[in-house]
Design a protein around this motif. Sequence first.
Motif, PDB file in Angstrom:
ATOM      1  N   GLY A 135      37.485  47.462  29.806  1.00 16.09           N
ATOM      2  CA  GLY A 135      37.506  47.226  31.237  1.00 16.09           C
ATOM      3  C   GLY A 135      38.268  45.563  31.566  1.00 16.09           C
ATOM      4  N   THR A 136      37.627  44.815  30.639  1.00 14.19           N
ATOM      5  CA  THR A 136      37.928  43.390  30.751  1.00 14.19           C
ATOM      6  C   THR A 136      39.467  43.422  30.487  1.00 14.19           C
ATOM      7  OG1 THR A 136      35.969  42.701  30.067  1.00 14.19           O
ATOM      8  CG2 THR A 136      37.448  41.129  29.725  1.00 14.19           C
ATOM      9  N   ARG A 137      40.006  43.775  29.074  1.00 16.84           N
ATOM     10  CA  ARG A 137      41.226  43.964  28.714  1.00 16.84           C
ATOM     11  C   ARG A 137      42.248  44.399  30.004  1.00 16.84           C
ATOM     12  NH1 ARG A 137      44.540  47.359  28.283  1.00 16.84           N
ATOM     13  NH2 ARG A 137      43.229  49.239  28.447  1.00 16.84           N
ATOM     14  N   ALA A 138      41.832  45.471  30.548  1.00 17.90           N
ATOM     15  CA  ALA A 138      42.569  46.269  31.690  1.00 17.90           C
ATOM     16  C   ALA A 138      42.850  45.330  32.739  1.00 17.90           C
ATOM     17  CB  ALA A 138      42.239  47.478  31.941  1.00 17.90           C
ATOM     18  N   ALA A 139      41.548  44.819  33.255  1.00 16.94           N
ATOM     19  CA  ALA A 139      41.682  43.822  34.417  1.00 16.94           C
ATOM     20  C   ALA A 139      42.435  42.717  33.895  1.00 16.94           C
ATOM     21  CB  ALA A 139      40.201  43.316  34.939  1.00 16.94           C
TER      22      ALA A 139
END
Lengths: 362, 362
Positions: A229-233
């Motif tokens: 989720g961090t990467r996608a955000a």
Amino acid sequence: MTTDRSRPTSRDVARAAGVSQAAVSLVLRDKWRGRVSPGKAEAVRAAARELGYRPNPAARSLRLGRTRTALLVVPALTNEFFARLHAGTARVAAEHGFGVVLYPSPEGIGPARDPFDSASAALDGVIASSMASEAPAALRADGDLPLVMLDSEPERTQAAATVNLDIADGMRQVVAHLLDLGHRRLAHIAAAVDSWTFEVRARTLAEAVRAAGCAPPLTRPSALTVADGTRAALEALAADPRPTALVCDDDLLAAGACKAARRLGLRVPEDVSVTGFDDLSLATALEPELTTVRLPAEEAGAAGMRALLAVLGVEGAGDRGGVGTGGDVSGGPAEVTTLPVALAVRGSTAPPPRTPARPGGR
Amino acid sequence: MTTDRSRPTSRDVARAAGVSQAAVSLVLRDKWRGRVSPGKAEAVRAAARELGYRPNPAARSLRLGRTRTALLVVPALTNEFFARLHAGTARVAAEHGFGVVLYPSPEGIGPARDPFDSASAALDGVIASSMASEAPAALRADGDLPLVMLDSEPERTQAAATVNLDIADGMRQVVAHLLDLGHRRLAHIAAAVDSWTFEVRARTLAEAVRAAGCAPPLTRPSALTVADGTRAALEALAADPRPTALVCDDDLLAAGACKAARRLGLRVPEDVSVTGFDDLSLATALEPELTTVRLPAEEAGAAGMRALLAVLGVEGAGDRGGVGTGGDVSGGPAEVTTLPVALAVRGSTAPPPRTPARPGGR
DNA sequence: CTGAAAGCGCTTACAG
DNA sequence: CTGAAAGCGCTTACAG
């Protein structure tokens, strides 16, 4: 009087009470009125109590052809949503003398390979939650067990009943809340999971944004972990112009989105708003606390088990307002129950910044 | 050839293969060598495959007196630690054709009230984790089922085996880490739960601090929730002199401690260090990420189920280094397995501030 | 109202 | 090597 061996049987109770084995069964199953005299009935109950008699479930199952056991199929129990779902299922099951066996389905679902891997064959019914779109077909491989679907496409109905959460309404509430605050550039951190529930979230978000006359949301798929989720955000926040709000399919992804924002030196909610879905305990462990959609997971599990018990014709189950409809499911379309959801507004959302800072690039 | 009714029985397979019912059982249970000719054995297997035969577990249980089902008793499944524990238990169980039934014990444990609430009576054994000190006695009410305790007092042994996590070592690692960083005033945010595992944490913390020549840790008990952890930490941080590190019994409490610190305008870890226990997914969802003790919950569950299978004499279970000791448990003290734990050092700990700010009071 | 019997499907001694 | 029988404990028709 009693041989002191292992568990007493109905034969032991009969001997102690001075009645036949059949009478024991009739009394304890409460089918004795007009068939056993009240005095003998009381004697049976007393003897059963004193001996600590409990009927052998294997023998009963063999005789009745039913096991009072349901299978709960969920993607992963380590997700708190499904743990709550299970809690509701197990509670209602216990109220009716049913057991629940769990099948955490990491990926595919199929019949047991080895014919002796059959512990799971002792089932009266199946409850499956949040399955991939084509999974129910595979579930049918397990024979003709009654199937209740939770949080799943209502049309695709080999299921005898479906219990859904009003996911679409939840997403509409999220979008309305963000639009109210003044946001116009939303991004979607989307769960990269092939299931009805996430399809609905994506479709509803897109529709609601379009209906408001805004540009389509930037979408970044993500595995259901904080790290991804961090990467996608991070990717979403690198867009130009930068979105002012990240709509996340799940609280875990929202946690990742918050980490991404801070890593870029952006404050939540002053510089970017973040919303989640589920209202896990994580939502209020974070700071700021997450604005998220509360899903009544335990209620859904309970409703699913009630629906299954009704299909099985278990007495006392499925009573809705006193209209005794237990077992009345043959023919006609499967019934769909939809549970309401509610937006919990907390600290992770706020009006967008007046003068959004431009990202470094270009 | 076959009547097209419900499930085929061993009789159907026997008919299809041209052998006796007994031969079917012997072949499929792999006890046929020297008792059935290879040709017939193959015919049985072929017929079973074609008919999709799966033995009726109720009949088998009735005949064998065993059910291939274990009960897992945990305080609450919505806690990720126990969800992981369950995953390990269920995985090993499935490898041996066993099922796992869950009993989330909100509080007390007792025999079923109604004699027909006996779905749970179909058990071969019990695995209980992190119970209150006196709970095992109540568990024995369930007859003389083999009992494996997890994360529990090893002495109090009605249990046939105990699988523990090295909680004491984990706590010592926490204290050593904080002492290394220069902390001398520790506070303990202690789970207000009456169980061995939390007793050990409290005792070990106190001992390690005393051994280092520091003042005894200020202790604040807390329910196992983020909200109550926040409250307890607020109290601890109001002390004068203020502690420089909060040692929390659990990651949820650590999350609460972080919220408390920020509410007081203190930064984690610059102004106050925080440590957790468990390494739940929450630990890396927070910011800063938690320094915490990773507990191998899934391994513990798996080891517990292996121990139970060994007690039950299930073949293939309990093999430790090839020494076939399955079932060798009569007499002698119950064996205790202790799994190692590891400190995960992350962002929530740092050296104490040079000039600790005084709190407002006095 | 009461009792004796059949049978659910399986596994395991026991004769041949 | 093969087959026929007993019996696990229960529930439910079926005679009395």
